[in-house]
Design an enzyme around this catalytic site. Structure first.
Site, PDB file in Angstrom:
ATOM      1  N   ASP A 228      37.919 -21.832   8.201  1.00 32.54           N
ATOM      2  CA  ASP A 228      36.985 -22.038   7.095  1.00 32.54           C
ATOM      3  C   ASP A 228      35.669 -21.313   7.300  1.00 32.54           C
ATOM      4  OD1 ASP A 228      38.420 -23.473   5.348  1.00 32.54           O
ATOM      5  OD2 ASP A 228      37.722 -25.437   6.018  1.00 32.54           O
TER       6      ASP A 228
ATOM      7  N   TYR B 271      42.195 -26.233  19.529  1.00 34.26           N
ATOM      8  CA  TYR B 271      40.867 -26.234  18.894  1.00 34.26           C
ATOM      9  C   TYR B 271      39.870 -27.004  19.757  1.00 34.26           C
ATOM     10  CZ  TYR B 271      42.641 -24.594  14.362  1.00 34.26           C
ATOM     11  OH  TYR B 271      43.186 -23.853  13.352  1.00 34.26           O
TER      12      TYR B 271
END
Lengths: 256, 256
Positions: A56, A114
């Site tokens: 994003d 992540y």
């Protein structure tokens, strides 16, 4: 045309995200512009790239993987040097390899890692404001550490998926999930390793875990949400700048 | 009016420097704007601030010290919280203290410490590009370590001062100067501790030291330049983003 895989790092601050978007600069557009320049393509032609997954706006990467077909056979190290000499310093190619013609950075990925960084300083560190989320409140680390275990394994993560997704199947497998406090940096580090992730999944998990840490939600909240399968019941989506895509895994390392 | 000292950190990337300039946003203007808002001053009035010394456009600080007179007696911690809640996250006040009416952040400073960071990765690290200078060339660390010793002590630093200075006296005293390679970060760290520094002095020293490290200049180059007293004979001014003002020293710590 030979196929190449590239591993890249980027500071996502000034981009609308990995993927090309009409409303601003994207990592993908920058890379495709550099490839086009390298290949001296005529106007109207370009070299499309595919990534292991979009990130994003504002989200960073230390190990994003992409692939593309290039009109000439070039030594991987020459490709790496040429791309880095064209690209802005906010994007850096760290590895390039020629791969099998059917290699696919997304379909062949078997896992992703992540990291989400939270700055717990009383006032936000000016040098970390683009790479962490500031959360100066008292928190209970043990409660977050106990809570996060609930997501390990295979679950329906509907509660932790943006309603903007186009994915039908919300079942994902998480191999490992931890949260620790790093003394040196005064940061909370949320680490996630899974087979795959839904849209905004890590950020909604972190938003909810911080609520648990703050005592706003009970320790068993994640278990309840996994059953509820309702995004509206979970916590807020944590801001993008704390998130970094660390690694993409493949059955065989394409860069070895 | 009571006098306050404040210690601040800032990411200088998007500022024209510490000092107010006509051509863009400055740290000083941001702080004076915040003070004015706090004090609810009428239009046309403002609270002037003085710093220990200006920093250039793009230069950072972890320990800049300023002082100002505030129209009301406020608890230092309330002042700190109020300022931080107004200021952009690229600027952070880390300490505030009420000080003697004659305290002066510049005139009373007896020493300053600077760090200059050089990213030696082959390609620049996207997350450090705003806080380091990229220098991926082979270098001889021992030669730089030997060379840097020449500046320790009291010398005329005319060769290492921007021609834009308004200072007549170019004699300064350096207490300590080191250069080391940090394995973990792949960075060269140039560290300078002195009684005072001239305009661009640290950056010209680093620019010259890198030339020595690269073998473009001999190991005794700094000695020669100290004698030459001519800016044109020294190396280039290293870029601003690698530089950080670390600490300002006073005979008595105003924040103790």
């Amino acid at each position: 045309m030979p196929r190449y895989a590239a591993k890249l790092q980027y500071d996502g601050t000034h981009y609308v995200g990995y993927q090309v978007q009409p409303n601003g600069p994207s990592i993908q557009a920058e890379i495709e512009k550099a490839l086009k320049l390298m290949a001296k393509l005529p106007k109207g032609q370009h070299i499309p790239t595919s990534s292991s997954g979009r990130t994003d706006s504002g989200v960073h990467a230390l190990g994003q993987v992409i692939h593309f077909d290039y009109p000439a056979a070039i030594q991987p190290d020459s490709m790496l040097r040429a791309l880095n000499s064209i690209l802005d310093s906010s994007i850096r190619i760290i590895q390039v390899a020629q791969v099998a013609d059917d290699f696919h950075s997304r379909y062949h990925a078997t896992g992703k890692k992540y990291l989400y960084r939270v700055d717990t300083n009383r006032f936000p560190d000016p040098f970390k404001r683009l790479y962490t989320t500031h959360h100066p409140y008292r928190y209970n680390l043990q409660n977050m550490q106990a809570a996060i275990q609930a997501i390990v394994g295979t679950h329906d993560f509907s509660s932790f998926c943006s309603s903007k997704t186009d994915k039908e199947n919300k079942v994902r497998t998480i191999y490992e999930a931890t949260v620790n406090y790093d003394e040196a940096s005064h940061e909370l580090h949320f680490y996630f390793h899974g087979a795959g992730f839904l849209y905004n999944m890590v950020r909604i998990l972190v938003g909810t875990l911080l609520q648990i840490g703050d005592g706003l939600k009970p320790v068993n909240e994640l278990e309840r949400l996994l059953e509820a399968q309702n995004r509206n019941e979970a916590g807020p989506t944590a801001p993008p700048q704390g998130l970094c895509m660390m690694e993409v895994e493949y059955p065989e390392d394409p860069f070895k």
